[in-house]
Design an enzyme around this catalytic site. Structure first.
Site, PDB file in Angstrom:
ATOM      1  N   HIS A  45     -32.694  16.702  14.670  1.00 51.95           N
ATOM      2  CA  HIS A  45     -32.187  17.403  14.156  1.00 51.95           C
ATOM      3  C   HIS A  45     -31.300  16.584  12.686  1.00 51.95           C
ATOM      4  CE1 HIS A  45     -31.585  20.015  18.055  1.00 51.95           C
ATOM      5  NE2 HIS A  45     -31.344  21.289  16.960  1.00 51.95           N
ATOM      6  N   HIS A  59     -32.384  21.607   9.943  1.00 50.93           N
ATOM      7  CA  HIS A  59     -31.546  22.246   9.363  1.00 50.93           C
ATOM      8  C   HIS A  59     -31.367  21.816   7.590  1.00 50.93           C
ATOM      9  CE1 HIS A  59     -30.350  24.129  12.695  1.00 50.93           C
ATOM     10  NE2 HIS A  59     -30.215  23.175  13.375  1.00 50.93           N
ATOM     11  N   ASP A 112     -34.198  28.386  16.551  1.00 56.09           N
ATOM     12  CA  ASP A 112     -33.429  27.754  17.065  1.00 56.09           C
ATOM     13  C   ASP A 112     -32.318  28.522  17.503  1.00 56.09           C
ATOM     14  OD1 ASP A 112     -31.494  25.228  16.774  1.00 56.09           O
ATOM     15  OD2 ASP A 112     -30.422  25.853  15.177  1.00 56.09           O
ATOM     16  N   HIS A 137     -38.467  26.082  15.531  1.00 56.76           N
ATOM     17  CA  HIS A 137     -37.535  24.995  16.347  1.00 56.76           C
ATOM     18  C   HIS A 137     -37.251  26.373  17.229  1.00 56.76           C
ATOM     19  CE1 HIS A 137     -34.634  21.556  16.687  1.00 56.76           C
ATOM     20  NE2 HIS A 137     -33.832  23.196  16.660  1.00 56.76           N
ATOM     21  N   HIS A 186     -34.621  26.765  20.888  1.00 61.88           N
ATOM     22  CA  HIS A 186     -34.358  26.091  22.529  1.00 61.88           C
ATOM     23  C   HIS A 186     -34.647  27.090  22.745  1.00 61.88           C
ATOM     24  CE1 HIS A 186     -33.270  22.367  20.344  1.00 61.88           C
ATOM     25  NE2 HIS A 186     -32.540  23.192  19.273  1.00 61.88           N
ATOM     26  N   TYR A 233     -34.892  19.619  25.209  1.00 61.35           N
ATOM     27  CA  TYR A 233     -34.062  18.076  25.987  1.00 61.35           C
ATOM     28  C   TYR A 233     -33.544  18.537  27.416  1.00 61.35           C
ATOM     29  CZ  TYR A 233     -29.787  20.908  23.753  1.00 61.35           C
ATOM     30  OH  TYR A 233     -29.577  22.345  23.142  1.00 61.35           O
ATOM     31  N   HIS A 287     -32.973  13.447  19.169  1.00 61.84           N
ATOM     32  CA  HIS A 287     -32.519  15.008  19.116  1.00 61.84           C
ATOM     33  C   HIS A 287     -30.933  14.627  18.019  1.00 61.84           C
ATOM     34  CE1 HIS A 287     -28.519  17.013  19.665  1.00 61.84           C
ATOM     35  NE2 HIS A 287     -29.465  17.583  20.510  1.00 61.84           N
TER      36      HIS A 287
HETATM   37 ZN   LIG Z   1     -31.559  23.224  17.359  1.00 60.94          ZN
END
Ligand SMILES: [Zn+2]
Length: 437
Positions: free
Chosen positions: A225, A261, A312, A55, A57, A116, A198
């Site tokens: 998420h 998470h 993350d 995971h 971003h 995203y 998302h």
């Molecule tokens: Zn995330």
């Protein structure tokens, strides 16, 4: 054909010594322990399967060290939106290449990029996948595998349309999202596509069902998420009468999916995730940074979930630390040690994470892709530890990764990236130039 000689190597769940790993055409063809080192490329320390970062971003890397004084999760998110407002495809490719180089140096050989940031501030790029293709090229340039988890994002909240910078995330509808994702082109033997919802906040339940059904018919990984912050749960229950997990279960989105998470869960939520064979991706360095809480990992494992780990928000890029913290946070939560088996922790950073992203990497055995790393056992951090698995779980950091092989290609040797010169200085320059900080 290349032969590597590992001083020690993790074979299955056990450590073997003097291991010869033979590689041909990017695949492991033979693994033999107890053999002399003659003629093979020597790898000191312990050789492990390449680490899988399930995971990420990439652009959040720009926020490292800039948000800690700014208060809570929602303050952090405002700063994140400001960075998101400034990226274009070329700029994002440049930044992400350097972030993925940082990952490669940390022993990460596969990344799941939860993406995203699709569109320009108004309208569409001529290639509506310009941003996603930029990330696929970035991973290629940095030499690591990627699953681009193309993310559906349609609204600001349960009763609010996308607003401000969120227009860049919004495809208008689940069908609009599908139209775009079906045109993604940049796949290769190291780049794959997956799907993501998302969150239940950003995607209505009917659209979440559409995305999940589309991913399932194409056999693609599906991530979302889930219950990162209590406020998200409260808003979901108020708007729908259900928890986020129950809402997603109701549209068939849990089966074989990966919940990122999964912190604020009820016993029913935990049972549902387990029944559907979901994976849970813990991101403890981010969760501690943002004050999210601690996922109930032993309960999720007992219910039938598998475990992956991710960097993350890139607060730290160190999968060894992520793996360690799953166990250490559980000790703080429960007051006892060793609730999570070492084999589960090692698999989280290897084969379980890989499975969550649609790869069969993460195991050193014949027939598997040749992705492996060497971790030093003679650094100041690891010196004196007799069990190499303990060195990994208890003490090593990303800085102890010396060598990285991806698809049979040596990507990092003696701690240096072979394709990207001086990534630290270049990353510093890229982040400083990103916005008027
Ligand atoms: Zn995330």
């Amino acid at each position: 054909v290349t032969d590597y000689h590992a001083e020690h190597a993790l074979i299955g769940d056990h450590v073997a010594s003097d291991v010869r790993i033979t590689v041909a055409d990017g695949t492991i063809t033979d693994v033999v322990s107890g053999v002399p080192a003659t003629g093979a490329t020597h790898l000191a320390g312990i050789v492990l399967p390449g680490l899988v970062n399930a995971h990420s971003h990439a652009f959040h890397r720009a926020l490292r060290g800039r948000s800690s004084a700014l208060g809570d999760f929602w303050e952090w998110r405002r700063l994140m939106y400001r960075v998101a407002a400034h990226l274009d495809p070329d700029g994002y490719q440049h930044l992400a290449t350097l972030v993925y180089a940082e990952m490669a140096l940390a022993g990460i050989t596969t990344v799941g990029e939860f993406h995203y940031l699709h569109h320009p501030p108004t309208g569409r790029y001529r290639d509506p996948n310009a941003m996603g293709e930029a990330l696929l090229r970035a991973a290629g340039a940095a030499g690591i595998r990627i699953t681009l988890l193309d993310t559906c994002y349609l609204r600001a909240g349960f009763d609010r349309p996308a607003e401000g910078v969120q227009a860049r995330f919004d495809d208008g509808s689940a069908d609009g999202w599908i139209d775009r994702v079906e045109r993604l082109a940049g796949r290769s033997n190291t780049a794959r596509i997956g799907a993501a919802i998302h969150s239940v906040r950003a995607v209505d339940v009917s659209s979440a069902g559409t995305v999940a059904a589309w991913a399932r018919t194409r056999g693609l990984p599906l991530h979302f998420h889930l219950s990162e912050q209590p406020a998200e749960n409260t808003a979901c229950v108020e708007a729908t009468g259900k928890t986020p997990t129950a809402l997603l279960a109701g549209v068939g989105a849990l089966a074989g999916a990966t919940a990122v998470h999964a912190i604020h869960l009820s016993p029913d939520d935990i049972a549902a995730l387990g029944e559907h064979g979901a994976a849970v991706c813990a991101c403890p360095t981010t969760e501690r940074d943002l004050g999210d809480g601690i996922a109930p990992i032993p309960e999720l494992l007992a219910a039938g979930c598998s475990l992956a780990v991710g960097s993350d928000s890139q607060a730290v890029i160190d999968l060894i630390e992520e793996t360690r913290l799953v166990e250490l946070h559980e000790r703080l939560r429960s007051g006892r040690r060793g609730a999570i088996p070492v084999s589960v922790l090692l698999a989280a950073a290897g084969r379980s994470g890989a499975a969550a992203l649609g790869w069969d990497t993460g195991v050193i055995e014949p027939g598997r892709p040749a992705d492996f790393i060497a971790v030093a056992l003679d650094s100041t951090r690891t010196a004196g530890i007799t069990d190499p698995r303990s060195a990994f779980i208890d003490a090593a950091t990303a800085a102890d990764v010396t060598d990285v092989v991806v698809a049979g290609v040596v990507l990092v040797a003696d701690g240096a990236h072979r394709a990207i010169d001086d990534p630290g200085r270049r990353l510093d320059r890229a982040i400083r130039g990103l916005v008027d900080w």
